[in-house]
Design an enzyme around this catalytic site. Structure first.
Site, PDB file in Angstrom:
ATOM      1  N   GLU A 194      44.449  31.797  39.478  1.00 34.85           N
ATOM      2  CA  GLU A 194      44.031  31.417  38.116  1.00 34.85           C
ATOM      3  C   GLU A 194      42.674  32.413  37.647  1.00 34.85           C
ATOM      4  O   GLU A 194      41.796  31.917  37.279  1.00 34.85           O
ATOM      5  CB  GLU A 194      43.595  30.152  37.979  1.00 34.85           C
ATOM      6  CG  GLU A 194      44.870  29.115  37.600  1.00 34.85           C
ATOM      7  CD  GLU A 194      45.413  29.394  36.390  1.00 34.85           C
ATOM      8  OE1 GLU A 194      44.885  29.718  35.508  1.00 34.85           O
ATOM      9  OE2 GLU A 194      46.751  29.115  36.441  1.00 34.85           O
ATOM     10  N   GLY A 195      42.727  33.503  38.194  1.00 32.11           N
ATOM     11  CA  GLY A 195      41.600  34.314  38.001  1.00 32.11           C
ATOM     12  C   GLY A 195      40.659  34.271  39.639  1.00 32.11           C
ATOM     13  O   GLY A 195      40.107  33.222  39.843  1.00 32.11           O
TER      14      GLY A 195
END
Length: 588
Positions: free
Chosen positions: A442-443
């Site tokens: 998610e980054g």
């Protein structure tokens, strides 16, 4: 490993006393009259029961068995399918879903606590409903009425599951590099060609259908991120009445071999002309995905918090039982062969660090969740706008800081166990392996730090930050014994923010060089603000319950032993970017 005990007392403290979200719910038209503290308590108690009885017992066995790739599909570990049915039948997959399509419509502040319970019990299992909820959230916000009516009820019921399909071998952080293509099929659908990697829940045996939300390029797509569109691609085609038709032209080519979360199926997916339907406007796929990402990034932060809570519980139980040596001040258990290691100063340091970071993280994640509720449902435009600004500023901090500290707390728990923490029997090594991914997906946390420092601070000129800093400063008058250290921490964060804005505008390298330390200082300062607020409540009620005395003591530990970390981080930040570029690339 100790049996998981849901931290319901602390959750009630955060929701009802620190944040008073029942009053917030009463002021939101969508929730007024349908949700109060008693209902919220009942929801959490039932979720805690299911997590402790059905999901936590599968955590170790699921890790040992893992998912298995087979030609006919991916098999999840024994017990997972039955656990999914139990979770789905309780309505938990659709906890926050739209009521008009069968969801329960609960606010994020309550759902965040359920997410913590679920992730603490079984992080691998928790990823399946998390991805389904994320897919449903995106469809609810961007799909047309036909797709919403066809897919949302079945996702909310847990009859079908969801998956988010973004990453490709050459396109991770930079999704503008994706090559998967979508070709119009002449009937309103598209044919999808390409491959994806790292697809959580892309293939499994928990549900008969899996709804993939996939990023691809249309034939007329402009280059880069502005040419990415979002498509719904089901594993099985769906008839107008909701029944399943033929298998779509998609397959799982392999499972990734991972360090942790082994019971979560992480798939390499192939799309060989699979039929899909456009979600939202053409070339606006990334914008649609970002609707989900604020929720999902907070959700990943909660995974770090949850793993830390489980580690803290395990280490506390072990430290009370493990007998080794004598306490430095004299025997505390003279009738035994040795004293429990909880009497040792260094063990107490580790346990208090774990407790302070975990309870501070619960307060922070719940605060961000409450802001998401206001951003969605507040009737006043100015209140919605202010909450949206808070969410934009704090989301990268929630994702990165909670997961960085989650790993720290899991490693500290492993250290409390000593040699037993390094072997499988006690479960601590699994927590360390499982939580590690939260800093990456998610980054990555470095990307989150760049988002905070670059987009949310420097590019914004500090406006978002100053509005939030004013909210924190408003509590100084009631911070009591913590007013001076909190004021000093806020002054330091103000100065660092001004320094970074000025330096970053002259040299973009300064932003990247300082961003991780800046996010860390930001996080520790926000925790100090929340700990001061929690301590004020605890001081007023200290005589009522030992819970409050423990809360106050933990606050004092945080300010004495953890908040000072900001000084070293601030000094490193101010050293600038030049030292990073003195060594030529050829020697790195």
């Amino acid at each position: 490993m100790a049996d998981y005990q849901a931290p319901l007392r602390d959750m009630r403290f955060v929701l009802e006393e620190l944040l008073d979200v029942p009053a917030q719910w009463a002021a939101l038209p969508r929730l007024a009259g349908s949700l109060d503290a008693d209902i919220a308590r009942a929801v959490l108690e039932e979720a805690a029961r299911l997590c402790a009885q059905r999901l936590a017992p599968l955590n170790r066995s699921g890790d040992e068995e893992g998912c298995q790739w087979r030609a006919e599909g991916v098999a999840t570990p024994a017990g997972f399918a039955a656990a999914w049915r139990a979770w789905a039948e309780g309505g938990w997959v659709g906890l926050s879903g739209e009521a008009e399509h069968g969801g329960l419509g609960m606010p994020k502040a309550l759902a965040a606590q359920v997410e913590e319970l679920l992730n603490a019990a079984n992080l691998s299992f928790a990823l399946y409903p998390m991805l389904s909820a994320g897919a449903a959230l995106t469809l609810a916000a961007h799909a047309d009425a036909t797709l919403r009516a066809l897919y949302l009820p079945r996702l909310y019921r847990g009859e079908w599951a969801g998956a988010m399909c973004l990453t490709e071998p050459q396109a991770g952080t930079d999704l503008g590099l994706i090559r998967t293509r979508a070709e119009p099929d002449g009937d309103g659908s598209y044919r999808i060609f390409g491959g994806k990697i790292f697809i959580t829940g892309g293939e499994h045996d928990l549900t008969p259908n899996i709804v993939h939300l996939l990023l691809a390029r249309l034939p007329d797509a402009p280059p880069g991120s502005k040419g990415v569109s979002l498509f719904l691609v089901p594993k099985f085609l769906v008839e107008a009445d909701g029944s399943l038709g033929a298998r779509n032209a998609m397959s799982c080519g392999a499972l990734e071999h991972k360090m942790g979360i082994k019971a979560s199926s992480t798939c390499v997916m192939h799309y060989d002309g699979a039929r899909g339907w456009l979600v939202g406007a053409p070339h606006q796929g990334l914008a649609a995905m970002f609707t989900m990402m604020n929720y999902e990034r907070l959700g990943v932060g909660i995974q770090g918090l949850a793993a830390g809570e489980r580690s803290w519980q395990n280490a506390r139980a072990y430290a009370r039982e493990r007998l080794q040596g004598r306490a430095p001040g004299g025997a505390v258990a003279p009738g035994l062969s040795a004293d429990p290691i909880v009497a040792q100063p260094d063990v107490r340091r580790m346990l208090l660090t774990m407790r302070a970071l975990t309870e501070g993280g619960r307060a922070f994640s719940s605060y961000v969740a409450s802001q998401l509720d206001l951003a969605r449902d507040a009737p006043q435009p100015d209140l919605r706008a202010a909450a949206e600004a808070r969410v934009a500023l704090l989301t990268p901090v929630a994702k990165a800081f909670l997961t960085d500290l989650g790993l720290e707390v899991c490693v500290l728990g492993q250290q409390v166990f000593g040699g037993h923490g390094y072997i499988r029997e006690w479960g601590q090594e699994q927590l360390v392996r499982d939580v590690r991914i939260t800093q990456i997906y998610e980054g990555t946390n470095g990307i989150q730090a760049l988002d905070l420092a670059g987009r949310k601070l420097v590019a914004d000129g500090g406006a978002l930050y100053r509005a939030f800093a004013a909210e924190m400063r408003a509590d100084l008058d009631t911070a009591g014994e913590f007013a001076a250290p909190l004021a000093a921490a806020l002054d330091n964060l103000d100065a660092l923010s001004d320094w970074l804005i000025e330096r970053g505008r002259r040299d973009p390298r300064e932003v990247g060089a300082a961003s991780v330390e800046y996010l860390q200082v930001f996080g520790y300062t926000v925790y100090a603000w929340l700990w001061a607020r929690m301590a004020r409540l605890a001081l007023a009620r200290e005589a009522q319950e030992v819970f409050y005395a423990e809360k106050l003591a933990t606050a004092r530990f945080y300010f004495a032993r953890l908040l000072p970390r900001i000084h070293a981080l601030s000094a490193a930040l101010r050293s600038g970017s030049a030292v990073l570029y003195e060594v030529p690339e050829s020697l790195l």
